[in-house]
Design a protein around this motif. Structure first.
Motif, PDB file in Angstrom:
ATOM      1  N   TRP A 233       3.001   3.790  33.221  1.00 49.42           N
ATOM      2  CA  TRP A 233       2.117   3.285  32.183  1.00 49.42           C
ATOM      3  C   TRP A 233       2.386   4.044  30.888  1.00 49.42           C
ATOM      4  CZ3 TRP A 233      -1.166  -0.709  31.895  1.00 49.42           C
ATOM      5  CH2 TRP A 233      -1.616  -1.302  33.071  1.00 49.42           C
ATOM      6  N   LEU A 234       2.205   3.347  29.763  1.00 47.49           N
ATOM      7  CA  LEU A 234       2.238   3.943  28.436  1.00 47.49           C
ATOM      8  C   LEU A 234       0.921   3.557  27.774  1.00 47.49           C
ATOM      9  CD1 LEU A 234       3.818   5.344  26.116  1.00 47.49           C
ATOM     10  CD2 LEU A 234       4.693   3.094  25.505  1.00 47.49           C
ATOM     11  N   PHE A 235       0.098   4.548  27.418  1.00 45.92           N
ATOM     12  CA  PHE A 235      -1.209   4.291  26.809  1.00 45.92           C
ATOM     13  C   PHE A 235      -1.265   4.869  25.406  1.00 45.92           C
ATOM     14  CE2 PHE A 235      -2.479   4.071  31.320  1.00 45.92           C
ATOM     15  CZ  PHE A 235      -3.220   2.892  31.298  1.00 45.92           C
ATOM     16  N   ALA A 236      -1.706   4.046  24.446  1.00 46.56           N
ATOM     17  CA  ALA A 236      -1.884   4.481  23.049  1.00 46.56           C
ATOM     18  C   ALA A 236      -3.315   4.202  22.631  1.00 46.56           C
ATOM     19  CB  ALA A 236      -0.912   3.751  22.132  1.00 46.56           C
ATOM     20  N   ASP A 237      -3.831   5.047  21.740  1.00 50.60           N
ATOM     21  CA  ASP A 237      -5.159   4.756  21.215  1.00 50.60           C
ATOM     22  C   ASP A 237      -5.076   4.429  19.728  1.00 50.60           C
ATOM     23  OD1 ASP A 237      -4.852   7.430  20.361  1.00 50.60           O
ATOM     24  OD2 ASP A 237      -6.810   8.060  21.029  1.00 50.60           O
ATOM     25  N   GLU A 238      -5.218   5.373  18.856  1.00 49.67           N
ATOM     26  CA  GLU A 238      -5.274   5.070  17.434  1.00 49.67           C
ATOM     27  C   GLU A 238      -3.905   5.173  16.762  1.00 49.67           C
ATOM     28  OE1 GLU A 238      -8.113   7.847  15.920  1.00 49.67           O
ATOM     29  OE2 GLU A 238      -9.783   6.553  16.458  1.00 49.67           O
ATOM     30  N   ILE A 239      -3.652   4.188  15.921  1.00 51.00           N
ATOM     31  CA  ILE A 239      -2.532   4.266  14.971  1.00 51.00           C
ATOM     32  C   ILE A 239      -3.181   4.566  13.638  1.00 51.00           C
ATOM     33  CG2 ILE A 239      -0.686   3.028  13.798  1.00 51.00           C
ATOM     34  CD1 ILE A 239      -0.471   1.281  16.360  1.00 51.00           C
ATOM     35  N   MET A 240      -2.896   5.735  13.097  1.00 50.45           N
ATOM     36  CA  MET A 240      -3.495   6.151  11.822  1.00 50.45           C
ATOM     37  C   MET A 240      -2.449   6.019  10.728  1.00 50.45           C
ATOM     38  SD  MET A 240      -6.591   7.112  12.605  1.00 50.45           S
ATOM     39  CE  MET A 240      -7.110   8.098  11.233  1.00 50.45           C
ATOM     40  N   ILE A 241      -2.824   5.329   9.662  1.00 54.59           N
ATOM     41  CA  ILE A 241      -1.945   5.156   8.509  1.00 54.59           C
ATOM     42  C   ILE A 241      -2.716   5.654   7.293  1.00 54.59           C
ATOM     43  CG2 ILE A 241      -0.653   3.506   7.105  1.00 54.59           C
ATOM     44  CD1 ILE A 241      -0.643   1.701   9.689  1.00 54.59           C
ATOM     45  N   LYS A 242      -2.220   6.695   6.685  1.00 52.11           N
ATOM     46  CA  LYS A 242      -2.906   7.284   5.519  1.00 52.11           C
ATOM     47  C   LYS A 242      -2.060   7.124   4.279  1.00 52.11           C
ATOM     48  CE  LYS A 242      -5.151  10.800   8.314  1.00 52.11           C
ATOM     49  NZ  LYS A 242      -5.326  12.215   8.522  1.00 52.11           N
TER      50      LYS A 242
ATOM     51  N   THR B 228       0.834  -1.190   0.000  1.00 51.03           N
ATOM     52  CA  THR B 228       0.000   0.000   0.000  1.00 51.03           C
ATOM     53  C   THR B 228       0.873   1.245   0.000  1.00 51.03           C
ATOM     54  OG1 THR B 228      -1.639  -1.208   1.317  1.00 51.03           O
ATOM     55  CG2 THR B 228      -1.843   1.190   1.275  1.00 51.03           C
ATOM     56  N   THR B 229       0.500   2.234  -0.782  1.00 52.33           N
ATOM     57  CA  THR B 229       1.194   3.518  -0.748  1.00 52.33           C
ATOM     58  C   THR B 229       0.718   4.267   0.490  1.00 52.33           C
ATOM     59  OG1 THR B 229       1.314   3.594  -3.159  1.00 52.33           O
ATOM     60  CG2 THR B 229       1.611   5.681  -1.977  1.00 52.33           C
ATOM     61  N   ILE B 230       1.686   4.706   1.311  1.00 54.71           N
ATOM     62  CA  ILE B 230       1.340   5.454   2.522  1.00 54.71           C
ATOM     63  C   ILE B 230       2.080   6.786   2.527  1.00 54.71           C
ATOM     64  CG2 ILE B 230       0.725   3.436   3.901  1.00 54.71           C
ATOM     65  CD1 ILE B 230       3.459   3.482   5.160  1.00 54.71           C
ATOM     66  N   ARG B 231       1.432   7.792   3.115  1.00 57.44           N
ATOM     67  CA  ARG B 231       2.037   9.128   3.137  1.00 57.44           C
ATOM     68  C   ARG B 231       2.190   9.691   4.537  1.00 57.44           C
ATOM     69  NH1 ARG B 231      -2.365  12.482   3.748  1.00 57.44           N
ATOM     70  NH2 ARG B 231      -4.334  11.628   3.023  1.00 57.44           N
ATOM     71  N   GLN B 232       1.509   9.057   5.512  1.00 56.69           N
ATOM     72  CA  GLN B 232       1.563   9.592   6.870  1.00 56.69           C
ATOM     73  C   GLN B 232       1.242   8.482   7.877  1.00 56.69           C
ATOM     74  OE1 GLN B 232      -1.799  11.959   8.685  1.00 56.69           O
ATOM     75  NE2 GLN B 232      -0.377  13.631   8.172  1.00 56.69           N
ATOM     76  N   ILE B 233       1.933   8.526   9.020  1.00 55.58           N
ATOM     77  CA  ILE B 233       1.650   7.625  10.133  1.00 55.58           C
ATOM     78  C   ILE B 233       1.577   8.483  11.385  1.00 55.58           C
ATOM     79  CG2 ILE B 233       2.350   5.558  11.425  1.00 55.58           C
ATOM     80  CD1 ILE B 233       4.324   4.974   9.098  1.00 55.58           C
ATOM     81  N   SER B 234       0.576   8.204  12.237  1.00 56.29           N
ATOM     82  CA  SER B 234       0.486   8.928  13.502  1.00 56.29           C
ATOM     83  C   SER B 234      -0.088   8.010  14.576  1.00 56.29           C
ATOM     84  CB  SER B 234      -0.371  10.188  13.360  1.00 56.29           C
ATOM     85  OG  SER B 234      -1.701   9.845  13.032  1.00 56.29           O
ATOM     86  N   THR B 235       0.255   8.319  15.812  1.00 58.66           N
ATOM     87  CA  THR B 235      -0.236   7.571  16.965  1.00 58.66           C
ATOM     88  C   THR B 235      -0.510   8.558  18.090  1.00 58.66           C
ATOM     89  OG1 THR B 235       1.279   5.785  16.343  1.00 58.66           O
ATOM     90  CG2 THR B 235       0.226   5.606  18.491  1.00 58.66           C
ATOM     91  N   GLY B 236      -1.629   8.343  18.791  1.00 58.29           N
ATOM     92  CA  GLY B 236      -1.970   9.189  19.929  1.00 58.29           C
ATOM     93  C   GLY B 236      -1.595   8.515  21.237  1.00 58.29           C
ATOM     94  N   PHE B 237      -1.011   9.283  22.154  1.00 54.15           N
ATOM     95  CA  PHE B 237      -0.604   8.770  23.467  1.00 54.15           C
ATOM     96  C   PHE B 237      -1.215   9.639  24.560  1.00 54.15           C
ATOM     97  CE2 PHE B 237       2.654   7.271  20.597  1.00 54.15           C
ATOM     98  CZ  PHE B 237       2.825   5.962  21.005  1.00 54.15           C
ATOM     99  N   LEU B 238      -1.600   8.992  25.649  1.00 56.19           N
ATOM    100  CA  LEU B 238      -2.230   9.663  26.782  1.00 56.19           C
ATOM    101  C   LEU B 238      -1.188  10.055  27.825  1.00 56.19           C
ATOM    102  CD1 LEU B 238      -4.807  10.424  28.442  1.00 56.19           C
ATOM    103  CD2 LEU B 238      -4.731   8.082  29.346  1.00 56.19           C
ATOM    104  N   GLU B 239      -1.329  11.268  28.334  1.00 63.54           N
ATOM    105  CA  GLU B 239      -0.548  11.687  29.496  1.00 63.54           C
ATOM    106  C   GLU B 239      -1.526  11.992  30.627  1.00 63.54           C
ATOM    107  OE1 GLU B 239       3.179  14.498  30.568  1.00 63.54           O
ATOM    108  OE2 GLU B 239       1.617  15.452  29.370  1.00 63.54           O
ATOM    109  N   ASP B 240      -1.384  11.269  31.722  1.00 71.82           N
ATOM    110  CA  ASP B 240      -2.197  11.473  32.922  1.00 71.82           C
ATOM    111  C   ASP B 240      -1.293  11.109  34.109  1.00 71.82           C
ATOM    112  OD1 ASP B 240      -4.023  11.685  34.946  1.00 71.82           O
ATOM    113  OD2 ASP B 240      -5.400  10.157  34.176  1.00 71.82           O
ATOM    114  N   GLN B 241      -0.426  12.018  34.471  1.00 77.30           N
ATOM    115  CA  GLN B 241       0.598  11.727  35.471  1.00 77.30           C
ATOM    116  C   GLN B 241       0.015  11.387  36.835  1.00 77.30           C
ATOM    117  OE1 GLN B 241       3.694  14.695  35.614  1.00 77.30           O
ATOM    118  NE2 GLN B 241       4.064  14.593  33.410  1.00 77.30           N
ATOM    119  N   ARG B 242      -1.180  11.894  37.161  1.00 73.41           N
ATOM    120  CA  ARG B 242      -1.798  11.534  38.444  1.00 73.41           C
ATOM    121  C   ARG B 242      -1.995  10.026  38.552  1.00 73.41           C
ATOM    122  NH1 ARG B 242      -6.895  12.988  39.678  1.00 73.41           N
ATOM    123  NH2 ARG B 242      -7.418  12.958  37.491  1.00 73.41           N
TER     124      ARG B 242
END
Length: 124
Positions: free
Chosen positions: A115-124, A24-38
């Motif tokens: 803890w390390l928390f990730a939600d969506e891995i976006m591949i466009k 697949t041709t891809i042009r962008q990759i992104s991942t969201g990570f949560l920060e909640d130090q409490r």
């Protein structure tokens, strides 16, 4: 929403391989990570994006440095994104994120890991 749909790694690094099913041709990759130090959730120390044609041999495309650590008790989501050169083709995309391991002194508690928390891995 900070309560649902997060995958977590307790004291360990994240390594996820996404199979796109075909080259697949891809042009962008992104991942969201949560920060909640409490709640001992910290942003990654580093995020790496790699691609592969066979799922065995990966070529690293990008290595993004993590944010500097500072005391912060607000919940937030940080997106780590990379724009790829035109014509980048891959079947497999690997996302590796480095957990900071031991929390910094302002959140240190004997025996507790970050803890390390990730939600969506976006591949466009």
């Amino acid at each position: 929403d900070y309560q649902y749909n997060w995958l977590g790694w307790y004291g360990t690094n994240m390594e996820v391989v996404v199979d796109l099913g075909k080259d697949t041709t891809i042009r962008q990759i992104s991942t969201g990570f949560l920060e909640d130090q409490r709640h001992w959730a910290f942003l990654p120390g580093e995020v790496r994006y790699s691609i592969s044609a066979d799922g065995l041999e990966f070529t690293e495309l990008s290595r993004l440095a993590g944010e500097p650590l500072y005391e912060n008790y607000e919940k937030s989501v940080k997106e780590y994104q990379v724009e790829l050169p035109a014509g980048t083709i891959a079947r497999y995309v690997k996302v590796t994120a480095k957990n900071i391991g031991i929390p910094p002194e302002w959140r240190f508690y004997k025996g507790r890991k970050a803890w390390l928390f990730a939600d969506e891995i976006m591949i466009k």
